[in-house]
Design a protein around this motif. Structure first.
Motif, mmCIF file in Angstrom:
data_model
loop_
_atom_site.group_PDB
_atom_site.id
_atom_site.type_symbol
_atom_site.label_atom_id
_atom_site.label_comp_id
_atom_site.label_asym_id
_atom_site.label_seq_id
_atom_site.Cartn_x
_atom_site.Cartn_y
_atom_site.Cartn_z
ATOM 1 N N LEU A 34 -10.657 -3.703 -1.637
ATOM 2 C CA LEU A 34 -10.841 -2.256 -1.716
ATOM 3 C C LEU A 34 -9.893 -1.544 -0.755
ATOM 4 O O LEU A 34 -9.285 -0.521 -1.106
ATOM 5 C CB LEU A 34 -12.292 -1.909 -1.387
ATOM 6 N N LEU A 35 -9.742 -2.089 0.467
ATOM 7 C CA LEU A 35 -8.825 -1.490 1.439
ATOM 8 C C LEU A 35 -7.391 -1.520 0.932
ATOM 9 O O LEU A 35 -6.664 -0.518 1.003
ATOM 10 C CB LEU A 35 -8.930 -2.228 2.775
ATOM 11 N N VAL A 39 -6.781 1.037 -1.737
ATOM 12 C CA VAL A 39 -6.593 2.382 -1.190
ATOM 13 C C VAL A 39 -5.190 2.517 -0.590
ATOM 14 O O VAL A 39 -4.499 3.528 -0.788
ATOM 15 C CB VAL A 39 -7.663 2.702 -0.134
ATOM 16 N N THR A 48 -4.641 3.904 6.960
ATOM 17 C CA THR A 48 -4.548 4.312 5.555
ATOM 18 C C THR A 48 -3.979 5.713 5.440
ATOM 19 O O THR A 48 -3.106 5.984 4.605
ATOM 20 C CB THR A 48 -5.931 4.254 4.892
ATOM 21 N N LEU A 52 -11.576 6.871 -1.125
ATOM 22 C CA LEU A 52 -12.559 5.799 -1.205
ATOM 23 C C LEU A 52 -13.608 6.067 -2.269
ATOM 24 O O LEU A 52 -14.299 5.153 -2.721
ATOM 25 C CB LEU A 52 -13.251 5.610 0.152
#
Length: 274
Positions: free
Chosen positions: A85-86, A89, A175, A221
């Motif tokens: 998921l990171l 992103v 991010t 997110l």
């Protein structure tokens, strides 16, 4: 700390700009939708087969007494999905910009023309194929940097307490920085600003970058949000790029319609009564 608020203001102004330019907003949604479908399929596959992969990668846990193998592998599966998921992103913007290069290039030029005092926009003068190559090359370099950060944060996530408190915060800040770099690159590449110079420029104004990119990273997110915010994020990043380069900008909230010769939302020059 004032730059934090200024960075966030650019993000808001970009969203307001595309809200007033419906045609540009509609075209800007297409690359994000395509990228979202591809990333969603990858995350679904990771969710379905991530546990099998972890079990295959940890054969040494087979001999452990119950319930430790299940707990250990369940934790690794959750961490693996979190890493995926990171990375999604961190890389979503790069992939979307690469897919939608012509769309976002056009959008960024319209923003420049709208807010420039003389109504012009810088042009790279390079063929489209060359621009695509430079964009892909630079995006790959940024992805490598983002992946290294992702691996480092993944490893630090195992540290008790710090991994569950400090590391997520660092992850959001990192991010935000990479998101801002990718988004400002659309306008800065047209100005022939090289990647090394772009990174140096952003590092010199970290609080400005965090004010723009960190809330955007948090918003990304949330499923589907990234798709709808991308056009405005490109517009806002173009305004920020002008700030970073010290270019003069007139009031972008009362700009001319780049689709025609009129003005937006009822704004027009005051004409003296005859």
């Amino acid at each position: 700390m004032r730059d934090l608020g200024v960075g966030f203001t650019y993000l808001v102004r970009g969203q307001r700009w595309v809200a007033r330019h419906g045609r540009q907003y509609g075209f800007g949604l297409l690359p994000g939708l395509i990228t979202l479908v591809l990333y969603a399929a990858a995350l679904v596959a990771l969710a379905l087969w991530g546990a099998d992969f972890v079990a295959w990668a940890t054969p040494f846990a087979d001999d452990w007494s119950s319930p430790w193998p299940g707990l250990f592998r369940g934790f690794l599966t959750a961490v693996l999905f979190g890493l995926g998921l990171l990375l999604s992103v961190l890389t979503f913007t790069a992939a979307t910009l690469l897919i939608g290069q012509p769309f976002y290039e056009n959008l960024s030029e319209k923003v420049d023309r709208d807010v420039s005092p003389d109504g012009t926009a810088p042009e790279s003068g390079l063929p489209l194929a060359r621009e695509l190559w430079i964009s892909a090359r630079d995006s790959l370099r940024i992805l490598v940097r983002a992946a290294l950060w992702g691996v480092l944060l993944f490893a630090l996530g195992f540290v008790p307490v710090v991994g569950q408190t400090v590391v997520p915060v660092i992850g959001v800040v990192v991010t935000g920085f990479f998101l801002t770099e990718e988004l400002t690159a659309v306008a800065l590449q047209r100005r022939r600003v090289e990647l090394r110079d772009r990174l140096a420029m952003l590092r010199s104004r970290k609080t400005l970058v965090w004010g723009f990119g960190t809330p955007l990273g948090l918003a990304f997110l949330v499923p589907f949000v990234a798709v709808f915010l991308m056009p405005g994020a490109v517009a806002g990043a173009t305004l920020m790029a002008r700030d970073l380069l010290g270019e003069e900008t007139r009031d972008g909230d009362r700009g001319r319609d780049p689709e025609g010769d009129g003005y937006q939302d009822g704004y027009q020059d005051e004409v003296p009564a005859p």
